[in-house]
Design a protein around this motif. Structure first.
Motif, PDB file in Angstrom:
ATOM      1  N   LYS A 188      -7.413  -1.381 -16.138  1.00 43.49           N
ATOM      2  CA  LYS A 188      -7.485  -1.414 -17.601  1.00 43.49           C
ATOM      3  C   LYS A 188      -8.048  -0.111 -18.148  1.00 43.49           C
ATOM      4  CE  LYS A 188      -9.720  -3.999 -21.359  1.00 43.49           C
ATOM      5  NZ  LYS A 188     -10.544  -5.206 -21.655  1.00 43.49           N
ATOM      6  N   ARG A 189      -9.103   0.387 -17.530  1.00 41.78           N
ATOM      7  CA  ARG A 189      -9.730   1.610 -18.014  1.00 41.78           C
ATOM      8  C   ARG A 189      -8.769   2.788 -17.921  1.00 41.78           C
ATOM      9  NH1 ARG A 189     -15.310   3.165 -15.274  1.00 41.78           N
ATOM     10  NH2 ARG A 189     -15.863   1.258 -16.390  1.00 41.78           N
ATOM     11  N   LEU A 190      -8.072   2.944 -16.815  1.00 36.69           N
ATOM     12  CA  LEU A 190      -7.148   4.065 -16.662  1.00 36.69           C
ATOM     13  C   LEU A 190      -5.979   3.935 -17.638  1.00 36.69           C
ATOM     14  CD1 LEU A 190      -6.518   6.637 -15.074  1.00 36.69           C
ATOM     15  CD2 LEU A 190      -5.155   5.252 -13.501  1.00 36.69           C
ATOM     16  N   TYR A 191      -5.501   2.720 -17.835  1.00 29.56           N
ATOM     17  CA  TYR A 191      -4.396   2.495 -18.772  1.00 29.56           C
ATOM     18  C   TYR A 191      -4.789   2.925 -20.182  1.00 29.56           C
ATOM     19  CZ  TYR A 191      -0.456   0.058 -20.986  1.00 29.56           C
ATOM     20  OH  TYR A 191       0.668  -0.243 -21.699  1.00 29.56           O
ATOM     21  N   GLN A 192      -5.971   2.528 -20.626  1.00 25.50           N
ATOM     22  CA  GLN A 192      -6.424   2.860 -21.967  1.00 25.50           C
ATOM     23  C   GLN A 192      -6.695   4.361 -22.099  1.00 25.50           C
ATOM     24  OE1 GLN A 192      -5.487   0.319 -23.694  1.00 25.50           O
ATOM     25  NE2 GLN A 192      -7.398  -0.366 -24.645  1.00 25.50           N
TER      26      GLN A 192
ATOM     27  N   ARG B 156      -7.526  -4.294 -25.489  1.00 20.41           N
ATOM     28  CA  ARG B 156      -8.809  -4.955 -25.194  1.00 20.41           C
ATOM     29  C   ARG B 156      -8.586  -6.278 -24.471  1.00 20.41           C
ATOM     30  NH1 ARG B 156     -11.271  -6.906 -29.069  1.00 20.41           N
ATOM     31  NH2 ARG B 156     -13.422  -6.686 -28.283  1.00 20.41           N
ATOM     32  N   ALA B 157      -7.401  -6.857 -24.626  1.00 22.14           N
ATOM     33  CA  ALA B 157      -7.102  -8.141 -23.987  1.00 22.14           C
ATOM     34  C   ALA B 157      -6.568  -7.991 -22.571  1.00 22.14           C
ATOM     35  CB  ALA B 157      -6.081  -8.910 -24.825  1.00 22.14           C
ATOM     36  N   LEU B 158      -6.336  -6.789 -22.099  1.00 19.89           N
ATOM     37  CA  LEU B 158      -5.794  -6.595 -20.756  1.00 19.89           C
ATOM     38  C   LEU B 158      -6.753  -7.150 -19.704  1.00 19.89           C
ATOM     39  CD1 LEU B 158      -4.406  -2.957 -21.125  1.00 19.89           C
ATOM     40  CD2 LEU B 158      -3.053  -5.039 -20.786  1.00 19.89           C
ATOM     41  N   PRO B 159      -6.234  -7.562 -18.553  1.00 14.26           N
ATOM     42  CA  PRO B 159      -7.096  -8.155 -17.522  1.00 14.26           C
ATOM     43  C   PRO B 159      -8.134  -7.164 -17.003  1.00 14.26           C
ATOM     44  CG  PRO B 159      -4.887  -7.751 -16.665  1.00 14.26           C
ATOM     45  CD  PRO B 159      -4.814  -7.547 -18.147  1.00 14.26           C
ATOM     46  N   ASP B 160      -9.349  -7.657 -16.806  1.00 15.34           N
ATOM     47  CA  ASP B 160     -10.448  -6.830 -16.321  1.00 15.34           C
ATOM     48  C   ASP B 160     -10.491  -6.884 -14.797  1.00 15.34           C
ATOM     49  OD1 ASP B 160     -11.529  -6.261 -19.007  1.00 15.34           O
ATOM     50  OD2 ASP B 160     -11.920  -8.410 -19.015  1.00 15.34           O
ATOM     51  N   THR B 161      -9.555  -6.224 -14.163  1.00 14.94           N
ATOM     52  CA  THR B 161      -9.527  -6.201 -12.697  1.00 14.94           C
ATOM     53  C   THR B 161     -10.678  -5.339 -12.186  1.00 14.94           C
ATOM     54  OG1 THR B 161      -7.981  -4.348 -12.794  1.00 14.94           O
ATOM     55  CG2 THR B 161      -7.049  -6.540 -12.563  1.00 14.94           C
ATOM     56  N   PRO B 162     -11.449  -5.832 -11.236  1.00 16.26           N
ATOM     57  CA  PRO B 162     -12.605  -5.066 -10.756  1.00 16.26           C
ATOM     58  C   PRO B 162     -12.160  -3.853  -9.948  1.00 16.26           C
ATOM     59  CG  PRO B 162     -12.301  -7.056  -9.438  1.00 16.26           C
ATOM     60  CD  PRO B 162     -11.327  -7.144 -10.570  1.00 16.26           C
ATOM     61  N   PRO B 163     -12.828  -2.706 -10.136  1.00 17.53           N
ATOM     62  CA  PRO B 163     -12.489  -1.516  -9.345  1.00 17.53           C
ATOM     63  C   PRO B 163     -12.932  -1.679  -7.897  1.00 17.53           C
ATOM     64  CG  PRO B 163     -14.402  -1.086 -10.723  1.00 17.53           C
ATOM     65  CD  PRO B 163     -13.882  -2.442 -11.109  1.00 17.53           C
ATOM     66  N   ARG B 164     -12.270  -0.963  -6.999  1.00 16.27           N
ATOM     67  CA  ARG B 164     -12.598  -1.022  -5.576  1.00 16.27           C
ATOM     68  C   ARG B 164     -13.637   0.054  -5.266  1.00 16.27           C
ATOM     69  NH1 ARG B 164      -7.235  -0.683  -2.206  1.00 16.27           N
ATOM     70  NH2 ARG B 164      -8.712  -1.217  -0.558  1.00 16.27           N
ATOM     71  N   ASP B 165     -14.621  -0.330  -4.496  1.00 13.79           N
ATOM     72  CA  ASP B 165     -15.704   0.583  -4.147  1.00 13.79           C
ATOM     73  C   ASP B 165     -15.340   1.350  -2.883  1.00 13.79           C
ATOM     74  OD1 ASP B 165     -18.079   1.925  -4.133  1.00 13.79           O
ATOM     75  OD2 ASP B 165     -19.246   0.268  -3.278  1.00 13.79           O
ATOM     76  N   THR B 166     -14.304   2.183  -2.983  1.00 13.80           N
ATOM     77  CA  THR B 166     -13.875   3.023  -1.868  1.00 13.80           C
ATOM     78  C   THR B 166     -13.648   4.436  -2.385  1.00 13.80           C
ATOM     79  OG1 THR B 166     -11.564   2.388  -2.261  1.00 13.80           O
ATOM     80  CG2 THR B 166     -12.785   1.142  -0.595  1.00 13.80           C
ATOM     81  N   PRO B 167     -13.870   5.454  -1.562  1.00 12.56           N
ATOM     82  CA  PRO B 167     -13.707   6.838  -2.024  1.00 12.56           C
ATOM     83  C   PRO B 167     -12.248   7.165  -2.327  1.00 12.56           C
ATOM     84  CG  PRO B 167     -14.127   6.770   0.344  1.00 12.56           C
ATOM     85  CD  PRO B 167     -14.339   5.376  -0.160  1.00 12.56           C
TER      86      PRO B 167
END
Length: 470
Positions: free
Chosen positions: A82-86, A189-200
């Motif tokens: 979502k963050r990258l899309y916005q 703002r309504a897009l799904p809040d998919t959790p980011p992956r904690d990988t480099p």
């Protein structure tokens, strides 16, 4: 705003808002890529540059998209889809406003490059967001709607660009997409809040991926546009050598930017090959057909626009229906049927009557567009829906990259056919029919029990095993 379970899609009515954001974002990217073609002669005249140079306004945009889709898909998995899309939509809108200050070609190319970066950021994760937005049983419908938006945007762009040029200066052609960006940002703002992956994030791999595509495609474009053959071949070979090293390096990565972990699945590999050849086939016909309509049959530019319109208009209807059917019928069956229809239509187009009427062309183009519309959404659903959920962004980036690579290859193929003097007759649709046959065979091969895709949990387990073996 609460986070929903991505396995079940978003709850209503939030899902409708998210669908609206994704549709507007898709329309934004497609329309912006299409309206630029209409404005090129005007830009060349007002900026006092030759026509061969102004084409770079389009090619730099396409090249940046191909270079950045897979790296951004990997980045989206780390920072959040979502963050990258916005961020992508916002960058696109800001860069578009800068078009009003473009008084030279170099500055305009920089602006177009910035637009492409924003578009690539949004497009790279859009398919993964579609998967997280819709329930699993409705994923095909979601991808079908997305395909219909692509077709509608492609059909609308030339008309919209021409209308704007008739009443306003050329920068307004690019600004026409800004309302889509604003609407997508608001609804986003309504897009799904998919959790980011904690990988480099593999920065070096991302640079190598972009360089590989940039050198190969840039070299091919250089050769097609009459540059030194030696230099063009050297650029392509440099990209190929970089690609060989890049792929070897990716084999050692747990989360490769080039999703070779997904391509290890035979059914996904066949789907990607089928999509690539199908996009080459469609672009071969779409680009070559206007030359034939004008030079061989004597149709006017206005008539050519009307005769080409049935392709995307048919897609608008067929793609959602095909996507809905893919929730119930295997993609291999729908893909085989779609390519069979396209092959028949392409052969009929190749052997048009010596003096075709408007109807002779229209129904053939509609039939051909319907065939490709039947093939593509189920094919995309299989690729995106069968990947492990944490690799959905990589699968979506693979789908978008395959589409752009196929379209670029198709354009290069038509240029080569024209250079040999066989690009405005029956040869291009027959070549396209041969490519459609390959796509159809790939689709039918997926029905074989030995390579049929296992359930998604088995896919995740097999990918994990593959990573552990590295």
């Amino acid at each position: 705003m609460t986070t929903s379970d991505p396995a079940d899609g978003l709850p209503l009515p939030r899902r409708y808002a998210a669908i609206g954001a994704l549709c507007l974002g898709t329309a934004l990217i497609i329309i912006d890529g299409g309206v630029a073609n209409i404005a090129l002669p005007t830009i060349a005249r007002e900026l006092h540059i030759d026509r061969s140079s102004v084409v770079s306004v389009v090619t730099v945009y396409q090249l940046m998209l191909v270079m950045l889709l897979l790296p951004f898909a990997g980045l989206g998995e780390r920072v959040g889809l979502k963050r990258l899309y916005q961020w992508g939509q916002l960058l696109f809108a800001v860069a578009t406003l800068l078009c009003f200050f473009a008084k030279s070609l170099p500055f305009l190319l920089i602006v177009r490059g910035a637009q492409a970066i924003g578009a690539a950021a949004a497009l790279s994760v859009s398919s993964a967001l579609i998967r997280a937005t819709y329930p699993t049983k409705q994923l095909g419908s979601g991808l079908g709607i997305n395909s219909a938006i692509v077709s509608a945007g492609a059909a609308l762009a030339p008309t919209l660009g021409g209308l704007i040029l008739g009443i306003a200066p050329w920068p307004w052609v690019f600004a026409s997409a800004v309302p889509f960006a604003i609407g997508s940002l608001i609804l986003g703002r309504a897009l799904p809040d998919t959790p980011p992956r904690d990988t480099p994030f593999d920065v070096i791999g991302a640079v190598m991926c972009a360089g590989m595509f940039g050198l190969v495609i840039g070299g091919l474009e250089s050769g097609v546009h009459g540059d030194s053959p030696v230099v063009s071949v050297a650029i392509v070979l440099s990209g190929a050598l970089l690609g060989v090293y890049f792929v070897r390096r990716q084999r050692r990565e747990r989360d490769p930017i080039l999703p070779i972990d997904l391509l290890a699945q035979p059914v996904l590999r066949l789907s990607v090959i089928g999509a690539y050849t199908a996009f080459i086939a469609s672009m071969t016909l779409i680009i070559s057909m206007p030359f034939r309509l004008q030079s061989e049959f004597g149709f006017s530019p206005v008539e050519m626009g009307l005769l080409m319109a049935p392709w995307p208009l048919t897609n608008i209807v067929v793609a959602p229906l095909s996507g809905w059917l893919s929730n119930k019928i295997p993609a291999g069956v729908l893909g085989g049927v779609g390519m069979a229809i396209s092959i028949v239509a392409l052969v009929l187009i190749a052997y048009l009557p010596p003096h075709p009427t408007h109807f002779d062309v229209i129904w053939r183009m509609a039939l051909c567009g319907g065939g490709f519309g039947t093939f593509l959404p189920p094919n995309a659903r299989l690729i995106i829906g069968s990947a492990p959920r944490e690799r959905a962004a990589a699968a979506g980036g693979l789908v978008s990259t395959t589409r752009l690579l196929g379209q670029t290859t198709g354009a290069t193929l038509v240029a080569a056919l024209l250079a040999f003097g066989i690009g405005n007759g029956a040869t291009p649709p027959l070549v396209a029919a041969s490519l459609a046959l390959v796509a159809g065979l790939c689709s039918l091969a997926r029905l074989r029990p030995s390579i049929r895709m296992p359930p998604s949990d088995e896919v995740a387990e097999s990918v994990a095993t593959l990573k552990q073996s590295r």
